[in-house]
Design a protein around this motif. Structure first.
Motif, PDB file in Angstrom:
ATOM      1  N   GLY A 414       0.950  -1.032  -0.030  1.00  0.00           N
ATOM      2  CA  GLY A 414       0.153  -0.112  -0.156  1.00  0.00           C
ATOM      3  C   GLY A 414       0.897   1.223  -0.053  1.00  0.00           C
ATOM      4  O   GLY A 414       1.600   1.487  -0.948  1.00  0.00           O
ATOM      5  N   ASP A 415       0.633   2.102   1.023  1.00  0.00           N
ATOM      6  CA  ASP A 415       1.439   3.359   1.301  1.00  0.00           C
ATOM      7  C   ASP A 415       2.596   3.249   2.260  1.00  0.00           C
ATOM      8  O   ASP A 415       3.193   3.949   2.355  1.00  0.00           O
ATOM      9  CB  ASP A 415       0.703   4.451   1.364  1.00  0.00           C
ATOM     10  N   LYS A 416       2.901   1.878   2.724  1.00  0.00           N
ATOM     11  CA  LYS A 416       4.004   1.746   3.712  1.00  0.00           C
ATOM     12  C   LYS A 416       4.997   0.772   3.127  1.00  0.00           C
ATOM     13  O   LYS A 416       4.797  -0.044   2.373  1.00  0.00           O
ATOM     14  CB  LYS A 416       3.321   1.159   5.134  1.00  0.00           C
ATOM     15  N   THR A 417       6.282   1.129   3.465  1.00  0.00           N
ATOM     16  CA  THR A 417       7.611   0.610   3.131  1.00  0.00           C
ATOM     17  C   THR A 417       8.154  -0.241   4.500  1.00  0.00           C
ATOM     18  O   THR A 417       8.553   0.579   5.390  1.00  0.00           O
ATOM     19  CB  THR A 417       8.528   1.178   2.599  1.00  0.00           C
ATOM     20  N   ILE A 418       8.243  -1.550   4.465  1.00  0.00           N
ATOM     21  CA  ILE A 418       8.661  -2.094   5.797  1.00  0.00           C
ATOM     22  C   ILE A 418       9.891  -2.929   5.253  1.00  0.00           C
ATOM     23  O   ILE A 418      10.230  -3.488   4.134  1.00  0.00           O
ATOM     24  CB  ILE A 418       7.879  -3.179   6.365  1.00  0.00           C
ATOM     25  N   ILE A 419      10.765  -3.283   6.382  1.00  0.00           N
ATOM     26  CA  ILE A 419      11.986  -4.233   6.020  1.00  0.00           C
ATOM     27  C   ILE A 419      11.479  -5.639   6.844  1.00  0.00           C
ATOM     28  O   ILE A 419      11.188  -5.719   8.054  1.00  0.00           O
ATOM     29  CB  ILE A 419      13.375  -3.899   6.808  1.00  0.00           C
ATOM     30  N   VAL A 420      11.596  -6.577   5.941  1.00  0.00           N
ATOM     31  CA  VAL A 420      11.376  -7.916   6.489  1.00  0.00           C
ATOM     32  C   VAL A 420      12.695  -8.802   6.540  1.00  0.00           C
ATOM     33  O   VAL A 420      13.265  -8.797   5.313  1.00  0.00           O
ATOM     34  CB  VAL A 420      10.604  -8.587   5.788  1.00  0.00           C
ATOM     35  N   THR A 421      13.223  -9.360   7.488  1.00  0.00           N
ATOM     36  CA  THR A 421      14.521 -10.008   7.559  1.00  0.00           C
ATOM     37  C   THR A 421      14.231 -11.747   7.930  1.00  0.00           C
ATOM     38  O   THR A 421      13.133 -11.937   7.738  1.00  0.00           O
ATOM     39  CB  THR A 421      15.512  -9.472   8.765  1.00  0.00           C
ATOM     40  N   GLU A 422      15.300 -12.324   7.975  1.00  0.00           N
ATOM     41  CA  GLU A 422      15.322 -13.913   8.122  1.00  0.00           C
ATOM     42  C   GLU A 422      14.251 -14.321   9.232  1.00  0.00           C
ATOM     43  O   GLU A 422      14.115 -13.677  10.273  1.00  0.00           O
ATOM     44  CB  GLU A 422      16.682 -14.393   8.283  1.00  0.00           C
ATOM     45  N   ASN A 423      13.497 -15.192   8.696  1.00  0.00           N
ATOM     46  CA  ASN A 423      12.525 -15.929   9.656  1.00  0.00           C
ATOM     47  C   ASN A 423      11.302 -15.137  10.064  1.00  0.00           C
ATOM     48  O   ASN A 423      10.506 -15.316  10.900  1.00  0.00           O
ATOM     49  CB  ASN A 423      13.178 -16.470  10.825  1.00  0.00           C
ATOM     50  N   GLU A 424      11.333 -13.949   9.256  1.00  0.00           N
ATOM     51  CA  GLU A 424      10.079 -12.749   9.496  1.00  0.00           C
ATOM     52  C   GLU A 424       9.070 -13.014   8.213  1.00  0.00           C
ATOM     53  O   GLU A 424       9.710 -13.761   7.055  1.00  0.00           O
ATOM     54  CB  GLU A 424      10.584 -11.445   9.426  1.00  0.00           C
ATOM     55  N   SER A 425       7.934 -12.534   8.284  1.00  0.00           N
ATOM     56  CA  SER A 425       7.083 -12.710   7.042  1.00  0.00           C
ATOM     57  C   SER A 425       6.174 -11.390   6.996  1.00  0.00           C
ATOM     58  O   SER A 425       6.003 -10.754   7.833  1.00  0.00           O
ATOM     59  CB  SER A 425       6.237 -14.052   7.136  1.00  0.00           C
ATOM     60  N   THR A 426       5.578 -11.378   5.800  1.00  0.00           N
ATOM     61  CA  THR A 426       4.516 -10.221   5.710  1.00  0.00           C
ATOM     62  C   THR A 426       3.355 -10.760   4.538  1.00  0.00           C
ATOM     63  O   THR A 426       3.533 -11.774   4.221  1.00  0.00           O
ATOM     64  CB  THR A 426       5.126  -8.985   5.227  1.00  0.00           C
ATOM     65  N   TYR A 427       2.078 -10.148   4.549  1.00  0.00           N
ATOM     66  CA  TYR A 427       1.170 -10.584   4.104  1.00  0.00           C
ATOM     67  C   TYR A 427       0.457  -9.511   3.046  1.00  0.00           C
ATOM     68  O   TYR A 427       0.484  -8.072   3.241  1.00  0.00           O
ATOM     69  CB  TYR A 427      -0.099 -10.872   4.979  1.00  0.00           C
TER      70      TYR A 427
END
Length: 470
Positions: A414-427
């Motif tokens: 959407g309008d957000k930028t996130i950092i996802v690292t090892e063993n993390e997740s996002t939807y």
């Protein structure tokens, strides 16, 4: 100065399932550590030349560019054919581009090569090219005739005429003969296999094309008059080029011109047009098996066995081709492999994807592997190269769950930028604009789980793309 022109088209049907429509044989490592395209460029190192011009299908552009980069090879542009129109128009586009690239007063000498040929004796290859320079510079259209070592029925032949120094006048081109005729050709010492390799001035080729096929020249001139430059790719006018006649350089020019000459070449040439030909040119074990990958062969002889992702074992078999890839297996009699094309035709008619794509698909940003599929779900393993970014996009029929296995992901949701690292997740919810980038120094490895009513690759709307796909 020689300008190599490397023809890197193809449909990927003769070496299926190793090759596919979107990954034809010139991009495969079938006879060494380099792909056939990379080998073609590499063997030019002993010849004084400018950077080559490549010609390939629009859909193969990123593979061709990436293989040139990985091989450390420079090029003078990659001409993209929006549709296949055979070799006469392709060479015309290259000739026009070579003239445009040349400095004022220079006359490009085109060395036309296929990207999918095997040549064992590179010294002899270079020697034949050096012998061809004099007649080509004088205005002749040189074709290279392969000195036959067998009565081959799968090649066209060139009959030589009067001797002209290191070359011979071309008496005639003949189609693929039956076995008895081929035996007579070989015994006569007057015939050569038609290699499909040429050396001639760009201007001379265009002159002869204007004489015998003016429509092809006119359309090619229009198509490339104002090419769009997309980074290293040269795009011609698709609507114009689609109207071009589909003719080979032999039919359009070489069989008609009075300036054709043939220079013999005895360099261990093979066009690797089948698995039996690939078996011939490959290193064999003590039982005359060609073994690639994790293979256990017991009491097996004269086979070509390729294991791409699993253990393949054979017992008591002879004269077979056994090919295992992640999504397909081929078992064929070695003397029947010319019929592999029929398998591809049936897959295409059934609208199955295996004729076109491997399970593992390469993209300009990296690759993905479809490791599992269900009616409403699909799992992919995605690899993103350091510094690369997928397009800003959205889907109408699926949502996605991303799990990072290694590396770091910068994810726009959407309008957000996130950092996802090892063993993390996002939807990524259905219909949400999103993008994926690898900001790190190592490859980003992640698992993508897709769920929805439709999971096809065409369910995508691109808003921004650094690779020109939006």
């Amino acid at each position: 100065m020689i300008t190599p022109v490397i023809m890197a088209g193809g449909t990927g049907s003769r070496l299926w399932p190793l090759s596919r429509e979107l990954y034809p044989k010139q991009f495969l490592n079938v006879t060494g550590d380099m792909s056939m395209l990379q080998q073609t460029v590499s063997r030019l190192s002993s010849i004084e030349h400018v950077s080559p011009i490549l010609i390939c299908n629009e859909e193969h552009r990123f593979i061709a560019a990436e293989q040139m980069r990985l091989g450390g090879f420079k090029h003078s542009g990659i001409i993209l054919e929006p549709v296949a129109r055979n070799t006469a128009p392709a060479i015309a586009l290259a000739a026009l581009q070579a003239i445009n690239n040349a400095n004022e007063g220079e006359e490009p000498l085109l060395l036309v090569l296929a990207a999918d040929h095997v040549i064992d004796d590179e010294l002899s290859f270079v020697s034949s090219i050096q012998k061809a320079k004099a007649p080509a510079t004088s205005g002749k259209l040189v074709t290279f005739g392969i000195v036959p070592n067998a009565p081959e029925t799968g090649y066209g032949y060139i009959k030589s005429g009067s001797e002209l120094g290191d070359a011979y006048a071309v008496s005639e081109f003949v189609e693929k003969p039956d076995l008895e005729t081929a035996k007579k050709y070989v015994a006569s010492k007057e015939y050569y296999w038609n290699s499909g390799m040429f050396l001639f001035k760009a201007s001379r080729y265009l002159e002869e094309l204007a004489k015998y096929e003016p429509e092809i020249l006119d359309i090619c001139q229009q198509a490339i008059a104002a090419p769009s430059q997309d980074v290293e790719f040269i795009r011609v006018d698709a609507e114009v080029f689609e109207t071009c006649p589909d003719k080979s350089v032999d039919y359009a020019v070489m069989e008609k011109t009075e300036s054709a000459v043939v220079v013999p070449m005895d360099a261990g040439w093979n066009d690797v047009g089948s698995f039996s030909a690939l078996w011939q040119v490959s290193e064999k074990d003590s039982n005359d098996n060609v073994i690639k990958g994790d293979v256990v062969a017991v009491d097996s002889t004269n086979n070509y066995i390729y294991a791409g992702s699993k253990l393949v074992s054979t017992v008591g078999v002879d004269n077979l081709v056994v090919i295992e890839t992640k999504d397909a297996i081929l078992v064929a009699a070695k003397d029947k492999v010319q019929n592999v094309k029929s398998v591809v035709s049936q897959l295409k008619a059934a609208e199955r994807t295996e004729y076109k794509l491997h399970r593992e698909v390469y993209r300009p940003w990296g690759k993905y592997d479809s490791i599992d599929n269900g009616a409403r779900d699909q799992v992919k393993r995605i690899t993103v190269k350091p510094g690369e970014r997928l397009s800003v996009q959205k889907h109408f029929h699926r949502s996605e769950h991303w799990i990072v296995v290694s590396g770091t992901a910068s994810v726009l949701v959407g309008d957000k930028t996130i950092i996802v690292t090892e063993n993390e997740s996002t939807y990524i919810p259905l219909g949400t604009v999103h993008a994926l980038e690898n900001p790190g120094k190592i490859p980003l490895e992640m698992i993508e789980v897709q769920t929805g009513s439709y999971l096809g690759e065409d369910d995508i709307v691109r808003f921004e793309d650094r690779y020109g796909r939006s």
